[in-house]
Design an enzyme around this catalytic site. Structure first.
Site, short mmCIF file in Angstrom:
data_model
loop_
_atom_site.label_atom_id
_atom_site.label_comp_id
_atom_site.label_asym_id
_atom_site.label_seq_id
_atom_site.Cartn_x
_atom_site.Cartn_y
_atom_site.Cartn_z
N GLU A 93 -23.28 -23.88 -12.65
CA GLU A 93 -23.74 -22.62 -13.19
C GLU A 93 -23.10 -22.35 -14.56
O GLU A 93 -21.96 -22.71 -14.81
CB GLU A 93 -23.37 -21.48 -12.25
N CYS A 117 -8.30 -21.61 -5.42
CA CYS A 117 -7.63 -20.30 -5.55
C CYS A 117 -8.23 -19.33 -4.53
O CYS A 117 -9.43 -19.35 -4.28
CB CYS A 117 -7.78 -19.77 -6.97
N GLU A 164 -11.60 -26.53 -13.32
CA GLU A 164 -10.40 -26.32 -14.14
C GLU A 164 -10.58 -27.14 -15.42
O GLU A 164 -10.52 -28.38 -15.39
CB GLU A 164 -9.17 -26.76 -13.34
N SER A 218 -4.86 -18.20 -16.19
CA SER A 218 -5.20 -17.45 -14.97
C SER A 218 -3.90 -17.25 -14.19
O SER A 218 -3.52 -18.09 -13.38
CB SER A 218 -6.18 -18.25 -14.11
N LEU A 219 -3.25 -16.15 -14.44
CA LEU A 219 -1.92 -15.94 -13.87
C LEU A 219 -2.02 -15.42 -12.42
O LEU A 219 -1.53 -16.04 -11.49
CB LEU A 219 -1.13 -14.96 -14.74
N CYS A 337 -16.57 -12.94 -12.73
CA CYS A 337 -15.42 -13.81 -12.62
C CYS A 337 -15.10 -14.13 -11.15
O CYS A 337 -14.99 -13.21 -10.34
CB CYS A 337 -14.26 -13.07 -13.26
S1 SF4 Z 1 -12.54 -22.33 -10.75
FE1 SF4 Z 1 -10.52 -21.68 -11.58
S2 SF4 Z 1 -10.01 -19.83 -10.41
FE2 SF4 Z 1 -11.67 -20.87 -9.28
S3 SF4 Z 1 -10.65 -22.19 -7.73
FE3 SF4 Z 1 -10.97 -23.44 -9.57
S4 SF4 Z 1 -9.09 -23.24 -10.79
FE4 SF4 Z 1 -9.08 -21.57 -9.27
#
Ligand code: SF4
Length: 349
Positions: A93, A117, A164, A218-219, A337
């Site tokens: 996407e 995550c 990522e 991305s903290l 997000c």
């Molecule tokens: S896309 Fe980014 S926020 Fe989502 S699981 Fe993967 S690393 Fe984590």
């Protein structure tokens, strides 16, 4: 038969070398780049100022895969989400986000995600593969085409879609150089943002690239313990190491760092978090983007109330940390997000 390379996997230098070795003039490479990245050509036939013989040769040597848009949904706030079908039927996407001042393309870098995550739908279906440079660029071309249809040229690119970005470092950087090139898509480096979950060695490598791109971390946690709850890779690259890498990055580039921070009721939106962040960010020039948690049904988190979120932002500001609450975009079409999903889940929906 060995598959042909996609021509968008080549940098301008590589394509120029190819033209020279094929007995063509080097400027032909620039013409091809302009057709693909500036004039919206999706086939070699469309490149009308190239001699027919050269178009045939390019067709023989290269692919120009359509990466077809198989679904397009437009949210009430005009955010548009695209689902693209790749050559092996993996699906990714991309999102086009128009605001009053900019038009941003949010681009995926991997099919699925291996980092899992605990608030993000992208990791739920696991990781399938890295996207090629051509597949990253094809997404940018699709969002650019849509933005031009609305007479709003694409102004910014954020690598915050599925995957990522720094885990696909080489393809990402090759794509960025074409996005940034004035012979390519022509978006300034300062308008390109890479968002990482915190791969410490790659942040160090990024500091060595001679590009003025924006870095967003991305903290999503305020210390080691809280980050462990939401970001599994924090066990490999702990909070303190990440903050130290950010300090190094800032020292090397003098670029302000953005910290993305998800606001989850009673988890990350607390006074304890304010105090810990104040300590961690001492001496770093940064800003915080506070992201209200976008509901994903598989996770049990709750979004804090409006007042809880503004109180949290105000407390950070009082502590000298510049923070803004991001307006969620495209929530109604699952484009916000953390809501982008992997193909298997998308097709089940
Ligand atoms: S896309 Fe980014 S926020 Fe989502 S699981 Fe993967 S690393 Fe984590």
């Amino acid at each position: 038969m060995t598959p042909k390379p996609d021509i968008r996997d080549l940098s301008l230098d590589e394509l120029t070398r190819h033209m020279i070795s094929a007995g063509e003039k080097p400027y032909r490479a620039v013409q091809v780049f302009e057709w693909i990245y500036q004039k919206g050509a999706w086939s070699f036939e469309a490149m009308r100022n190239l001699p027919g013989e050269l178009r045939e040769c390019l067709k023989k040597d290269f692919d120009l895969k359509p990466n077809t848009v198989v679904r397009k949904v437009v949210s009430e706030d005009k955010t548009t989400k695209f689902l693209l079908d790749l050559f092996d039927h993996e699906k990714v996407e991309s999102v086009l986000i128009p605001t009053a001042t900019r038009t941003t393309g949010c681009i995926s870098t991997q099919a699925g995600c291996k980092f899992g995550c605990k608030f993000c739908a992208s990791g739920l279906g696991g990781w399938k593969r890295n996207l090629t440079c051509a597949e990253i660029l094809a997404q940018v071309l699709h969002v650019q085409e849509e933005s031009l249809n609305h007479k709003r040229p694409l102004s910014n690119i954020v690598f915050m879609g599925t995957g990522e970005p720094l885990d696909n470092f080489d393809n990402l950087f090759k794509a960025i150089r074409t996005i940034n090139s004035d012979k390519g898509i022509g978006i300034g480096a300062r308008h390109i943002t890479i968002s990482t979950v915190g791969l410490v060695p790659k942040i160090k490598e990024l500091a060595k690239q001679n590009l003025q791109i924006e870095l967003a971390i991305s903290l999503h946690g305020y210390d080691n313990e809280s980050r462990n709850l939401l970001i599994p890779v924090n066990r490999k690259y702990p909070f303190d190491d990440l903050i130290a890498a950010c300090r190094e990055y800032f020292k090397a580039t003098k670029r302000q760092i953005t910290f993305e921070y998800i606001l989850i009721k009673d988890v990350t939106c607390t006074e304890k978090a304010v105090q810990s962040l104040k300590k961690a960010f001492k001496g770093i020039i940064c800003k915080m983007n506070l992201i209200p948690y976008n509901p994903v049904e598989e996770f049990g988190h709750k979004t804090p109330s409006g007042k809880e979120m503004t109180d949290f932002r105000d407390r950070l500001e009082e502590c000298g940390i510049h923070a803004t609450i991001r307006t969620p975009r495209g929530r109604d079409v699952g484009a916000a997000c953390g809501q982008l999903r992997h193909a298997s889940q998308l097709l089940a929906k």
